[in-house]
Design an enzyme around this catalytic site. Structure first.
Site, mmCIF file in Angstrom:
data_model
loop_
_atom_site.group_PDB
_atom_site.id
_atom_site.type_symbol
_atom_site.label_atom_id
_atom_site.label_comp_id
_atom_site.label_asym_id
_atom_site.label_seq_id
_atom_site.Cartn_x
_atom_site.Cartn_y
_atom_site.Cartn_z
ATOM 1 N N GLU A 33 -4.750 -8.523 -1.854
ATOM 2 C CA GLU A 33 -5.187 -8.183 0.141
ATOM 3 C C GLU A 33 -6.932 -7.967 -0.286
ATOM 4 O O GLU A 33 -6.666 -6.615 -0.912
ATOM 5 C CB GLU A 33 -4.431 -7.313 0.306
ATOM 6 C CG GLU A 33 -4.943 -7.468 1.704
ATOM 7 C CD GLU A 33 -3.956 -6.631 2.487
ATOM 8 O OE1 GLU A 33 -3.193 -6.547 2.666
ATOM 9 O OE2 GLU A 33 -5.196 -5.628 3.637
ATOM 10 N N GLU A 73 0.858 -0.942 -0.228
ATOM 11 C CA GLU A 73 0.373 0.180 0.119
ATOM 12 C C GLU A 73 0.201 1.203 -0.029
ATOM 13 O O GLU A 73 0.540 2.338 1.053
ATOM 14 C CB GLU A 73 -1.102 0.286 1.153
ATOM 15 C CG GLU A 73 -2.294 -1.099 1.064
ATOM 16 C CD GLU A 73 -2.449 -1.483 2.498
ATOM 17 O OE1 GLU A 73 -3.180 -0.810 3.123
ATOM 18 O OE2 GLU A 73 -3.909 -2.033 1.888
#
Length: 521
Positions: A321, A204
């Site tokens: 994810e 991220e």
């Protein structure tokens, strides 16, 4: 063109017929009728045979959201790897992809021989990014984890620390990646002959980033460095692990630039999905049962597909994810029956857009684990994932439902068998749907006298309690026995000339073996 016109004509006929069925049931009736059209001339997407993937995270027990601490001992550093249910749950997939990573992966150092820093665990500190200090993976724990992966046959994707060596200025992580410690871990792994399916760089950090962000150009340069390490460390070893990045939220401009500048350095681009919003949201169930809301994320899948199609590479897309509701999910929603409507719809929709692998957050930990964090017992989504894994093959078929908007359908060529598997989700809380199957481009092989016509797997909750953590398969409770063994997932057999009956708030997998579609042959 003539074939397309005939196909459109068939669609219109089915649609008009379905309207007449539905019309008779609007007033006071609890039954709707509709048609599932499966267009079997060509497939529209592909998925990996091991499409279903789950994650293991780094979060310590002190990880809390909204005043509740739901991670327990589910961390990569403290998970009980000898638990029989855990072992059998992973073995049941043969194989299950497992992605090791998460928010704290960019604060992990590896306790290899050349690491000069103390190998200490994460410590909670509100002043630190992500609320924890730097933590360390000791090599004895890496050995234990790999022993577990070997026992269970798991295919491992390891998320590396991409912030090593970078300085953070106003939320931007600048400077080249210091790969010294990561290379040391990779070379240790090769010496130990541990099999790693892929090395993923960062978590991220793309686009706006979470905590910090890295520019697309710098990320591409860092991934090129990882590619060189993998090529050198695995010299003479085939197949080599995949090089995977960036493991973050989709940003069209950032991804387009990254893919353009990465060239052949990256094999897989991964992005994350938390399209239901925060776990604290009291309206999660309403969102899950609203097909129009679920449709919104399709723009992400289609945008990435277009970017990859327009690039001169063979890069594949994965969901690296996906937990639906961020900040650890919501107890009795993300670990209950209702979540299978979101989860299976995600699997079906992402596959339509050529997503090759889908990693669920998490295998265990938080309120969205496939397994209960304390008892290790499977939550409902575990069984949904296992049925998908066993029934839905690699070729994705174009599928349309003509009738109520509360039904979602997906179809694939059947896995490791003849025929087709259709997934139907009924989001309506009071109406049963009778779904007739129409197969376009079915070659209609001869059906043997003793061959079962259709195998159905009906998933429901006790008393239609959406927040139940018990799942019923064909009316029977699915539960692990005293030896920790995963229960068999047995179908019922139904005459294929009859419609598929999809009860209110239920999910059905229907495997039709006695057909031969052009796309599946």
């Amino acid at each position: 063109m003539g074939c397309q016109i005939r196909f459109l004509g068939l669609c219109l006929w089915i649609y008009l017929a379905s309207l007449s069925f539905v019309g008779c049931c609007v007033y006071g009736s609890a039954v709707d009728k509709g048609n599932v059209l499966v267009h079997g001339k060509t497939f529209i997407g592909r998925i990996d045979d091991d499409f279903v993937c789950a994650t293991l995270d780094w979060w310590p027990p002190q990880k809390c959201d909204y005043g509740k601490c739901s991670w327990g001992h589910a961390s990569l550093l403290n998970l009980d790897l000898n638990n029989k249910v855990l072992l059998n749950a992973v073995k049941a997939f043969s194989p299950l992809k497992i992605r090791l990573g998460g928010t704290l992966q960019d604060k992990v150092i590896y306790g290899t021989e050349d690491n000069r820093k103390p190998c200490t665990p994460f410590v909670w500190n509100a002043n630190e990014m992500f609320g924890f200090t730097q933590g360390c993976l000791p090599m004895y724990r890496w050995d234990e984890l790999n022993s577990f992966f070997q026992k269970t046959g798991a295919k491992v994707i390891f998320g590396l620390n991409a912030l090593a060596g970078k300085s953070i200025k106003s939320g931007f992580a600048v400077g080249p990646w210091d790969y010294t410690n990561a290379e040391s871990l990779i070379r240790y792994t090769v010496r130990k002959k541990y099999t790693i399916h892929g090395w993923e760089l960062g978590n991220e950090l793309c686009g706006n980033g979470i905590g910090a962000s890295v520019s697309a150009g710098q990320y591409a340069s860092d991934v090129a460095a990882l590619r060189n390490i993998v090529q050198n460390a695995y010299s003479g070893i085939e197949p080599k692990p995949l090089v995977i990045a960036p493991g973050g939220f989709f940003d069209a401009g950032w991804f387009k630039e990254f893919i353009s500048k990465s060239g052949k350095s990256v094999d897989v681009v991964t992005h994350h999905i938390y399209n239901l919003g925060p776990g604290v949201d009291d309206h999660l169930t309403d969102k899950i049962l609203d097909p129009s809301y679920l449709n919104e994320v399709s723009n992400t899948f289609s945008s990435l597909k277009r970017i990859l199609q327009s690039s001169a590479t063979n890069i594949k897309a994965w969901i690296g994810e996906a937990g639906g509701a961020y900040n650890s999910g919501h107890h009795l929603v993300s670990n209950a029956f209702v979540y299978s409507f979101w989860y299976l719809d995600q699997l079906g929709m992402s596959a339509v857009y050529d997503t090759r692998t889908y990693c669920r957050q998490s295998l265990i930990g938080g309120n969205y684990g496939l397994l209960n964090t304390s008892t290790f017992m499977p939550n409902p989504d575990y069984y949904s994932a296992l049925l998908w894994h066993r029934l839905m093959g690699g070729r994705v078929l174009s599928t349309t439902f003509f009738g109520t908007k509360k039904i979602r359908t997906y179809a694939h060529c059947a896995k490791e068998s003849k025929g087709v598997t259709i997934l139907l989700l009924n989001f309506d809380n009071s109406t049963t749907v009778e779904a007739n199957v129409v197969l376009k481009f079915n070659k209609l092989p001869h059906r043997g006298v003793d061959e079962p016509a259709r195998r159905e797997y009906h998933l429901t909750a006790p008393d239609r309690n959406l927040h139940s953590q018990i799942m019923l398969l064909n009316g029977k409770i699915l539960s692990v026995n005293s030896a920790g063994e995963i229960p068999p997932l047995n179908p019922i057999y139904v005459d294929s000339t009859k419609p598929i009956i999809v009860g209110p708030l239920s999910i059905v997998f229907a495997h039709i073996p006695n057909v031969l579609l052009s796309a599946c042959s």
